[in-house]
Design a protein around this motif. Structure first.
Motif, PDB file in Angstrom:
ATOM      1  N   ARG A  86     -13.107   2.048  15.525  1.00  0.00           N
ATOM      2  CA  ARG A  86     -13.182   3.182  14.586  1.00  0.00           C
ATOM      3  C   ARG A  86     -12.011   3.826  14.265  1.00  0.00           C
TER       4      ARG A  86
ATOM      5  N   THR B 229     -14.930  -1.103  20.413  1.00  0.00           N
ATOM      6  CA  THR B 229     -15.366  -0.623  19.605  1.00  0.00           C
ATOM      7  C   THR B 229     -14.600   0.735  18.905  1.00  0.00           C
TER       8      THR B 229
ATOM      9  N   GLU C 144     -26.856   0.446  14.471  1.00  0.00           N
ATOM     10  CA  GLU C 144     -26.223   1.687  14.185  1.00  0.00           C
ATOM     11  C   GLU C 144     -24.707   1.754  14.099  1.00  0.00           C
ATOM     12  N   THR C 145     -24.155   1.184  15.043  1.00  0.00           N
ATOM     13  CA  THR C 145     -22.946   0.976  15.305  1.00  0.00           C
ATOM     14  C   THR C 145     -22.306   0.063  13.971  1.00  0.00           C
TER      15      THR C 145
ATOM     16  N   GLU D 120     -22.070   2.146  11.110  1.00  0.00           N
ATOM     17  CA  GLU D 120     -21.187   3.209  11.185  1.00  0.00           C
ATOM     18  C   GLU D 120     -19.769   2.828  11.048  1.00  0.00           C
ATOM     19  N   LEU D 121     -19.236   1.426  11.520  1.00  0.00           N
ATOM     20  CA  LEU D 121     -18.165   0.819  11.387  1.00  0.00           C
ATOM     21  C   LEU D 121     -17.825  -0.134  10.165  1.00  0.00           C
ATOM     22  N   GLU D 122     -19.176  -0.310   9.544  1.00  0.00           N
ATOM     23  CA  GLU D 122     -19.229  -1.208   8.310  1.00  0.00           C
ATOM     24  C   GLU D 122     -18.637  -2.732   8.844  1.00  0.00           C
TER      25      GLU D 122
ATOM     26  N   LYS E 125     -11.025   1.403  11.023  1.00  0.00           N
ATOM     27  CA  LYS E 125     -11.835   1.870   9.665  1.00  0.00           C
ATOM     28  C   LYS E 125     -11.124   3.073   9.120  1.00  0.00           C
TER      29      LYS E 125
END
Length: 335
Positions: A171, A167, A191-192, A195-197, A174
């Protein structure tokens, strides 16, 4: 002479000075000042008389060694995140508790992963080696067709193992304009993903066939041994790169070498190796040829992470001998 009121703690490798000093204050500690890895005989001798063994990932603590351990040995407080080098089940049968030092290497390992993701396609090691190892006048300056690499912006990154480190890699990726794809035993929370698409692939095979860069970030377990097999390496496109900062045995190293030699994949960035510290000579030749960037297992090698790991070892030992369950106990059957 050892203080009988303090547990006898044998540390198998040299640790940061501040960690060793604190251990010396709290325990009857035996340090490894020359940092030479313990032989099997020396490990057996230490386990025969210590209350606590503090090994690292370079020490193989198997069932045979554990069975011969002395009656005083009650805790193996491993200075490591992974615990695949310790037979936890055998330790449990012997009444020995095992602990590790989790969740302190995430950001450092993710940094190194991202460094390799950049270094391999952009040929950073080749460029640095050329200037450092050549005559002063061998480089004639900038040229529009010299040392061409590949752009990473807009490429598809496939992460194998979307735990904490995976993860954290996502990040970073991205932010560099990579499209994040991942395969994991379980899908991360929505949600994760948002956030990271990030795109989840239930099929590892399908993901490998479609990404430009593969990042291996899963632990070493019986289930992940040669997870990136010869068959799966064959799914990668010739323009694809593979990066591994997890464990060497997750990839079939011999098959990967053949792919690199035959130009069936574009390159590899490796911080771990299947038989380390031994490095396959063919990998060294590939590095010289610019097809691989090789690092000496330094993904987590920051002073901050090593001190944090040492602090966790100390807390685990103190908690255990205060009669409480250590916070980082590894349960049998969980690796």
């Amino acid at each position: 002479m050892n203080n009988p009121r303090k547990p006898v703690v044998v540390v198998t490798r040299k640790l940061p000075a501040s960690v060793e000093a604190r251990m010396g204050e709290l325990f009857s500690v035996e340090l490894n000042h020359d940092d030479r890895p313990f032989s099997r005989e020396r490990l057996a001798e230490a386990m025969a008389r210590a209350d606590v063994l503090v090994p690292t990932l370079t020490d193989t603590i198997d069932a045979q060694l554990i069975e011969k351990a002395g009656p005083k040995l009650k805790l193996i407080a491993s200075f490591s995140n992974g615990i695949d080098n310790v037979d936890v089940d055998a330790a449990a049968r012997k009444g020995i508790t095992v602990t590790n030092t989790p969740n302190v290497l995430t950001e450092d390992t993710a940094d190194m992963t991202m460094a390799l993701v950049l270094a391999v396609p952009r040929r950073l090691a080749e460029g640095a080696r050329l200037l450092a190892g050549s005559a002063p006048d061998s480089w004639q300056g900038w040229s529009p067709t010299w040392m061409l690499g590949r752009r990473i912006w807009g490429k598809r990154l496939g992460i194998v193992g979307m735990g904490r480190i995976g993860t954290a890699v996502a990040r970073r990726a991205k932010a560099f304009g990579l499209s994040v794809n991942y395969h994991n035993r379980n899908r991360v929370n929505p949600e994760t993903e948002a956030e990271l698409e990030a795109t989840y692939w239930d099929s590892l095979d399908q993901m490998l066939a479609r990404v430009d860069i593969v990042s291996v970030n899963c632990p070493s377990t019986p289930a992940t041994y040669h997870l990136i097999s010869a068959r799966r390496l064959a799914l990668l496109r010739p323009e694809a790169y593979i990066v591994n900062t997890a464990r060497g045995d997750v990839i079939d190293e011999a098959a990967m070498i053949r792919c690199l030699e035959d130009d069936r994949i574009a390159g590899a960035g490796l911080d771990v190796f299947e038989n380390e510290p031994a490095i396959n000579p063919r990998l060294l030749e590939l590095a010289k040829a610019g097809k691989a960037v090789l690092l000496p297992h330094m993904g987590s090698a920051t002073l901050e992470s090593r001190i944090d790991m040492g602090d966790k070892v100390i807390i685990n030992i103190r908690t255990f001998f205060d009669g409480h369950r250590p916070p980082n106990r590894v349960l049998p059957g969980r690796i």
